[in-house]
Design a protein around this motif. Sequence first.
Motif: not given
Lengths: 478, 250
Positions: B170-172, B34-42, B11-13
């Motif tokens: 996703d994190e319901t 997985g830790p925050n920002g690891s790409g789960k929601s992505t 995303i955005e390069e």
Amino acid sequence: MNDDIILNKISGDYEWGFTTDIDMETLPKGLNEDVIKFISRKKNEPAFMLEWRLKAYKHWLTLEEPDWANIHHPPINYQDVIYYAAPKTEKKLNSLEELDPKIKETYEKLGIPLVEQQFLAGVAVDAVMDSVSVITTYREKLSDLGIIFCSISEAVKEHPELVKKYLGSVVPYSDNFFATLNSAVFSDGSFVYIPKGVRCPMELSTYFRINAANTGQFERTLIIADEGAYVSYLEGCTAPMRDENQLHAAVVELIALDNAEIKYSTVQNWYPGDKDGKGGIYNFVTKRGICGENAKISWTQVETGSAITWKYPSVILKGDNSIGEFYSVALTNNYQQADTGTKMIHIGKNTKSRIVSKGISAGFSQNSYRGLVRVGKNAVNARNFSQCDSLLMGDKCGAHTFPYFDIKNKKATVEHEATTSKIGEDIIFYCNQRGISEEDAVALIVNGYAKEVLNQLPMEFAVEAQKLLAISLEGSVG
Amino acid sequence: MLSIKNLKAKIEEKEILKGINLEVKPGEVHAIMGPNGSGKSTLASVLTGREGYEVTGGEVIYDGKNLLELSAEDRSREGIFLAFQYPIEIPGVTTTNFMKTALNEIRKSKGQPPMTAGEFLKRLKDKAALVELDPEMTKRYVNVGFSGGEKKRNEIFQMAMLEPKLGILDETDSGLDIDALRIVANGVNKLRNKDNAFIVITHYQRLLDYIVPDFVHVLYKGRIVKSGTKELALQLEDEGYDWIKEEVAS
Ligand SMILES: Nc1ncnc2c1ncn2[C@@H]1O[C@H](COP(=O)(O)OP(=O)(O)OP(=O)(O)O)[C@@H](O)[C@H]1O
Ligand SMILES: [Mg+2]
């Protein structure tokens, strides 16, 4: 398939953009006393009408175009406009069979029920092409009830006492730049008179169509509901797609005498210009009504067309216990500009007004609500409620609200609420994720948002208006 | 049912997914931690076709189809449902109307006629009961003015209404109180059957006490770096992610 229809399919957006090839009689461009005399003579008007027109013209020469609205356009050259254009049918039409088939075809393409057999539709239509009323349906049935529904040029000749008494009584010829211009050059429009105590049994409707190029359209509508009468009136408008801007300056006057009610609905769909803002109608309209005691006037408008909309349907609540309503959806897309709203002038005691304005802005458009609530010093217990909502699609458009209050009576209640929401890519994706396409998502949201206003429209009109909103917004998000 | 092979997306390069492999079979529940920002929601966004993501490699086969070629709405119509980490508010549209439109669009894509009003109302009532949602809530505009927990519950209600083949949560659980967590988890369990599957993204083992997963995966820096059974979730709860990060580094 003819060229117009193909063109129409390609552009996809404005379905009503075809032109009709009919024999026209047009004046050269420009405005002067001779033009006004020509129009008046052409219509065989009585002397009082010409005098009134000329008075208006002289006054107009002293006026300047107003510049307070939130709209921007290159200067309009009023000498570059044609002030009279009419389909070349000299004689008066007695039946639909005599109507030029091409004109009939035009209205059929537009889906307007001119044919009297479509009785079930329950709508009487006055069709105005360019400057002239081409046909009015159902007149006989209406006249049995004493209802007069005809073109204003006919009314001037056949009911001069009513015209003399009421024309200019709500919007005087000196009212404002555009109304004054209209008073001088108005070409045609509709006239309605509902006698005392009569409930008009069907919707009355005028369909305005601009066809000729470079032509200004200046209609004048006058509706009088006598004591205890009721009428519901619909107005629709479309125009061909043309590269140059066309001027439209109409005036509508409503008179609801004691205990009378007038419901006036508009679906305004003049050509809005193309995606780059080229062409489109400049729509400068003055609409105003006056209420007697216990009378009610309700304006409902769905505004999707025009490059520029400048329009403030208003109610003067003169009689005690009278009610004024304004329900509006104004949608702007691409480079359209709308500055619209209302004025509610409370004069009588216990007068009530309700304003529901829903702006929808998309593309690069600018959409302003401008409203005035004035409560005079004798308007004890006057009440106003205003709700002004804005919906933004994307982030390149603008929404603005300019509410003005002028309250001179301490026993008045005035409430104002405003909200702004935005439809962004995230809402659309959320809908997509539930199986709903972008087009359907926009329609769903916009119709939900505009529901309170659409509910005010007669059934068939509401369905049309819903479709129109969806079409006007196609591809406007993301 | 779902086969993700070496999926890469940016995303955005910025490359976020760096080669994801995952096989989901009918009847299974997979948890992704997985830790925050690891790409789960992505990952959830890419699977559901959100715009703005560029798939730079790999493939996703869903029910024998190349999923990445389908539009977002077609993926939904094929039975993929995402319960959003941050549910969206839709002013002017009631949940009832929203669900009616969604159901009928999905049915239309399958050549089925719209539901009758009676059928629809029955389903609405049944599913509201399933997730213990006050039916009055469905008369309100979608998520407008809802509390964080109410929004999450409304997501599961929508999932119940649409009966997807593949549900992605996703994190319901975040934002739900203990009772709501149990109710929502029970709802999901009741929807489980041998033909559908769920991917449950969560930070907390607690949810997995209720929705017992067949597999647990750890997503870290755009890759699934560890897979196991529900015991893995317990271990993560105890020890955190450091040991995994070390394993990856070495
Ligand atoms: N639009 C965007 N532009 C730039 N970076 C983005 C964008 N969207 C997500 N990212 C980045 O992608 C990475 C992965 O985000 P993602 O939301 O997938 O994480 P996550 O695993 O769901 O985290 P969390 O547990 O906090 O929900 C993050 O570093 C995030 O900042
Ligand atoms: Mg996340």
